[in-house]
Design a protein around this motif. Sequence first.
Motif, PDB file in Angstrom:
ATOM      1  N   VAL A 163      -0.030  -3.811  16.393  1.00 51.48           N
ATOM      2  CA  VAL A 163      -1.378  -3.164  14.854  1.00 51.48           C
ATOM      3  C   VAL A 163      -1.459  -1.921  14.762  1.00 51.48           C
ATOM      4  O   VAL A 163      -1.570  -1.342  15.438  1.00 51.48           O
ATOM      5  CB  VAL A 163      -2.233  -4.777  14.587  1.00 51.48           C
ATOM      6  N   SER A 164      -0.993  -1.318  13.379  1.00 51.41           N
ATOM      7  CA  SER A 164      -0.764  -0.548  13.000  1.00 51.41           C
ATOM      8  C   SER A 164      -1.270  -0.098  11.780  1.00 51.41           C
ATOM      9  O   SER A 164      -1.526  -0.643  10.529  1.00 51.41           O
ATOM     10  CB  SER A 164       0.209   0.427  13.109  1.00 51.41           C
ATOM     11  N   LEU A 165      -1.939   0.844  12.165  1.00 49.48           N
ATOM     12  CA  LEU A 165      -2.689   1.135  10.106  1.00 49.48           C
ATOM     13  C   LEU A 165      -2.080   2.498   9.577  1.00 49.48           C
ATOM     14  O   LEU A 165      -2.177   3.939  10.993  1.00 49.48           O
ATOM     15  CB  LEU A 165      -3.830   2.099  10.041  1.00 49.48           C
ATOM     16  N   ALA A 166      -0.727   2.695   8.400  1.00 54.34           N
ATOM     17  CA  ALA A 166       0.219   4.202   8.445  1.00 54.34           C
ATOM     18  C   ALA A 166      -1.237   4.759   7.242  1.00 54.34           C
ATOM     19  O   ALA A 166      -1.063   3.975   5.952  1.00 54.34           O
ATOM     20  CB  ALA A 166       0.600   4.384   9.105  1.00 54.34           C
ATOM     21  N   VAL A 167      -0.851   5.425   7.145  1.00 52.50           N
ATOM     22  CA  VAL A 167      -1.045   6.766   5.660  1.00 52.50           C
ATOM     23  C   VAL A 167      -0.169   7.942   5.199  1.00 52.50           C
ATOM     24  O   VAL A 167       0.622   8.059   6.198  1.00 52.50           O
ATOM     25  CB  VAL A 167      -2.359   7.835   5.671  1.00 52.50           C
ATOM     26  N   ARG A 168       0.234   7.966   4.420  1.00 48.61           N
ATOM     27  CA  ARG A 168       1.065   8.880   3.479  1.00 48.61           C
ATOM     28  C   ARG A 168       0.538   9.680   4.277  1.00 48.61           C
ATOM     29  O   ARG A 168      -0.218  11.178   3.413  1.00 48.61           O
ATOM     30  CB  ARG A 168       1.438   8.422   2.349  1.00 48.61           C
ATOM     31  N   SER A 169       1.915  11.132   4.676  1.00 57.23           N
ATOM     32  CA  SER A 169       2.301  12.452   4.785  1.00 57.23           C
ATOM     33  C   SER A 169       3.490  13.400   4.102  1.00 57.23           C
ATOM     34  O   SER A 169       4.033  13.057   4.510  1.00 57.23           O
ATOM     35  CB  SER A 169       1.363  13.117   5.876  1.00 57.23           C
ATOM     36  N   ASP A 170       3.460  13.467   2.385  1.00 58.29           N
ATOM     37  CA  ASP A 170       4.544  13.671   2.068  1.00 58.29           C
ATOM     38  C   ASP A 170       5.939  12.985   1.959  1.00 58.29           C
ATOM     39  O   ASP A 170       5.529  11.805   1.521  1.00 58.29           O
ATOM     40  CB  ASP A 170       4.850  14.436   2.470  1.00 58.29           C
ATOM     41  N   MET A 181       6.813   7.991  10.355  1.00 57.85           N
ATOM     42  CA  MET A 181       8.166   7.332   9.488  1.00 57.85           C
ATOM     43  C   MET A 181       8.688   7.629   8.688  1.00 57.85           C
ATOM     44  O   MET A 181       7.692   7.377   7.868  1.00 57.85           O
ATOM     45  CB  MET A 181       7.809   5.433  10.051  1.00 57.85           C
ATOM     46  N   PRO A 182       9.725   7.909   8.346  1.00 54.36           N
ATOM     47  CA  PRO A 182      10.623   7.931   6.975  1.00 54.36           C
ATOM     48  C   PRO A 182       9.944   6.598   6.190  1.00 54.36           C
ATOM     49  O   PRO A 182       9.356   5.769   6.045  1.00 54.36           O
ATOM     50  CB  PRO A 182      12.049   7.772   6.832  1.00 54.36           C
ATOM     51  N   LEU A 183       8.843   7.054   4.736  1.00 55.48           N
ATOM     52  CA  LEU A 183       8.957   5.899   4.586  1.00 55.48           C
ATOM     53  C   LEU A 183       9.282   5.158   3.688  1.00 55.48           C
ATOM     54  O   LEU A 183       9.397   4.048   3.561  1.00 55.48           O
ATOM     55  CB  LEU A 183       8.678   7.183   2.366  1.00 55.48           C
ATOM     56  N   HIS A 184      11.455   5.562   3.399  1.00 59.06           N
ATOM     57  CA  HIS A 184      11.955   5.102   3.299  1.00 59.06           C
ATOM     58  C   HIS A 184      12.649   3.620   4.613  1.00 59.06           C
ATOM     59  O   HIS A 184      13.365   2.826   4.262  1.00 59.06           O
ATOM     60  CB  HIS A 184      13.576   5.688   2.537  1.00 59.06           C
ATOM     61  N   GLY A 185      12.253   4.544   5.499  1.00 56.80           N
ATOM     62  CA  GLY A 185      12.743   3.399   6.840  1.00 56.80           C
ATOM     63  C   GLY A 185      11.757   2.980   7.481  1.00 56.80           C
ATOM     64  O   GLY A 185      11.610   2.389   8.835  1.00 56.80           O
ATOM     65  N   SER A 186      10.666   2.685   7.028  1.00 56.13           N
ATOM     66  CA  SER A 186       9.657   1.808   7.050  1.00 56.13           C
ATOM     67  C   SER A 186       8.919   0.954   6.266  1.00 56.13           C
ATOM     68  O   SER A 186       8.888   0.765   5.441  1.00 56.13           O
ATOM     69  CB  SER A 186       8.108   2.865   8.421  1.00 56.13           C
ATOM     70  N   ALA A 187       8.116  -0.932   6.775  1.00 59.40           N
ATOM     71  CA  ALA A 187       7.260  -1.421   5.805  1.00 59.40           C
ATOM     72  C   ALA A 187       6.362  -0.028   5.519  1.00 59.40           C
ATOM     73  O   ALA A 187       6.419  -0.962   4.675  1.00 59.40           O
ATOM     74  CB  ALA A 187       7.065  -2.545   6.919  1.00 59.40           C
ATOM     75  N   SER A 188       5.344  -0.155   6.271  1.00 58.40           N
ATOM     76  CA  SER A 188       4.578   0.972   6.295  1.00 58.40           C
ATOM     77  C   SER A 188       4.654   1.623   4.996  1.00 58.40           C
ATOM     78  O   SER A 188       3.703   1.944   4.047  1.00 58.40           O
ATOM     79  CB  SER A 188       3.979   0.832   7.115  1.00 58.40           C
ATOM     80  N   GLY A 189       6.014   2.401   5.062  1.00 64.39           N
ATOM     81  CA  GLY A 189       6.355   3.195   4.595  1.00 64.39           C
ATOM     82  C   GLY A 189       6.768   2.604   2.985  1.00 64.39           C
ATOM     83  O   GLY A 189       6.365   3.411   1.390  1.00 64.39           O
ATOM     84  N   LYS A 190       6.920   1.680   2.847  1.00 64.92           N
ATOM     85  CA  LYS A 190       7.442   1.033   1.775  1.00 64.92           C
ATOM     86  C   LYS A 190       6.261   0.693   0.939  1.00 64.92           C
ATOM     87  O   LYS A 190       6.390   0.592  -0.587  1.00 64.92           O
ATOM     88  CB  LYS A 190       9.118  -0.190   2.021  1.00 64.92           C
ATOM     89  N   VAL A 191       5.450   0.094   1.639  1.00 67.75           N
ATOM     90  CA  VAL A 191       4.567  -0.134   1.325  1.00 67.75           C
ATOM     91  C   VAL A 191       3.368   0.955   0.296  1.00 67.75           C
ATOM     92  O   VAL A 191       3.334   0.785  -0.765  1.00 67.75           O
ATOM     93  CB  VAL A 191       3.098  -0.622   1.909  1.00 67.75           C
ATOM     94  N   LEU A 192       3.790   2.504   1.502  1.00 66.84           N
ATOM     95  CA  LEU A 192       2.883   3.183   0.087  1.00 66.84           C
ATOM     96  C   LEU A 192       4.138   3.514  -0.851  1.00 66.84           C
ATOM     97  O   LEU A 192       3.442   4.885  -1.407  1.00 66.84           O
ATOM     98  CB  LEU A 192       3.063   4.390   1.390  1.00 66.84           C
ATOM     99  N   LEU A 193       5.314   4.301  -0.540  1.00 66.61           N
ATOM    100  CA  LEU A 193       5.938   4.125  -1.419  1.00 66.61           C
ATOM    101  C   LEU A 193       5.596   3.562  -3.132  1.00 66.61           C
ATOM    102  O   LEU A 193       5.904   3.498  -3.783  1.00 66.61           O
ATOM    103  CB  LEU A 193       7.645   4.137  -0.927  1.00 66.61           C
ATOM    104  N   ALA A 194       5.983   1.636  -2.802  1.00 67.11           N
ATOM    105  CA  ALA A 194       6.123   0.812  -3.569  1.00 67.11           C
ATOM    106  C   ALA A 194       4.537   1.216  -4.675  1.00 67.11           C
ATOM    107  O   ALA A 194       4.717   0.816  -6.311  1.00 67.11           O
ATOM    108  CB  ALA A 194       5.555  -0.171  -3.351  1.00 67.11           C
ATOM    109  N   ASP A 195       3.540   1.871  -3.939  1.00 59.41           N
ATOM    110  CA  ASP A 195       2.561   2.319  -5.288  1.00 59.41           C
ATOM    111  C   ASP A 195       2.966   3.348  -6.012  1.00 59.41           C
ATOM    112  O   ASP A 195       2.127   3.958  -6.951  1.00 59.41           O
ATOM    113  CB  ASP A 195       1.143   2.360  -4.033  1.00 59.41           C
TER     114      ASP A 195
END
Length: 275
Positions: free
Chosen positions: A119-126, A151-165
């Motif tokens: 289980v992980s928590l991620a935040v966006r950095s660029d 992790m690249p935003l487009h290549g991870s589940a967390s990244g896609k969640v952050l990108l979608a916003d």
Amino acid sequence: MGVSRAGAGAETDGGQSRGGRRLRTVSNALRVLQTLSEKGASMGVSELARRLSLGKSTVHLLLQTLRDEGFVETEDDGARYRLGLGAFEVGTAALEHLKLGAHLDPPMERLAGLSKEAVSLAVRSDSHAVLVKRFESTQILRAEIRPGTRMPLHGSASGKVLLADLPREEVDELFPDERLPQVTPRTIKSKRTLLTELEETRKRGYAMNFDEFTVGVAAVAVPVRDKQGRVRGALSIAGPTARFDARQWLKELRLTAEEMAHGIGLYAPGGEVHR
């Protein structure tokens, strides 16, 4: 960081960064710390110099300064360097400042124990999702994924969640080209496909990843929002692709995100979920 007044001009990057002119020495020292963090293991001067495209003498001086300040330390042989307590203290203070401190650990730890998954928590950095907290699976994952992993935003589940916003304009800035960088053969290859997946993520309230960042690892992530509805982080569960059911733990994942949201003055992701 060892930059004298007389030499400051020579140490100034002639280009403009987002914050204006910057000192190369400071920038390179931070790059050293970031590289050691990403590697997750000790490194020698030669390897660091090669990764950073810097001279060995420059890297050695940077490491000596960082060691003197407690941000790196040497192993017993003195030839390899790893992050020191100074880096840990600054990182811990940053998490507390961002209200991502230890009070968020219990719900994540409970979910990891219940699911037997990571289980992980991620935040966006660029253009990356950075793991700031992680509780490991009791079943070994064949991947070096730990706090500090980018992790690249487009290549991870967390990244896609952050990108979608993000608004479309910001997505375009992050990904100006139609062809996207590849991490694995399963990473999304085109911007068109990414935009379609981001729209699906907004509608269903979660994102999935199958072998897109690390072959053999799958994940599902949900957003954690602030009082204005902005996504402040992404909470995920990951496991081996061969047996991982991305939707099996979705309800518990959302409940955990809701509990964490209350702990930092945020509210629950994507819809009402009641116990």
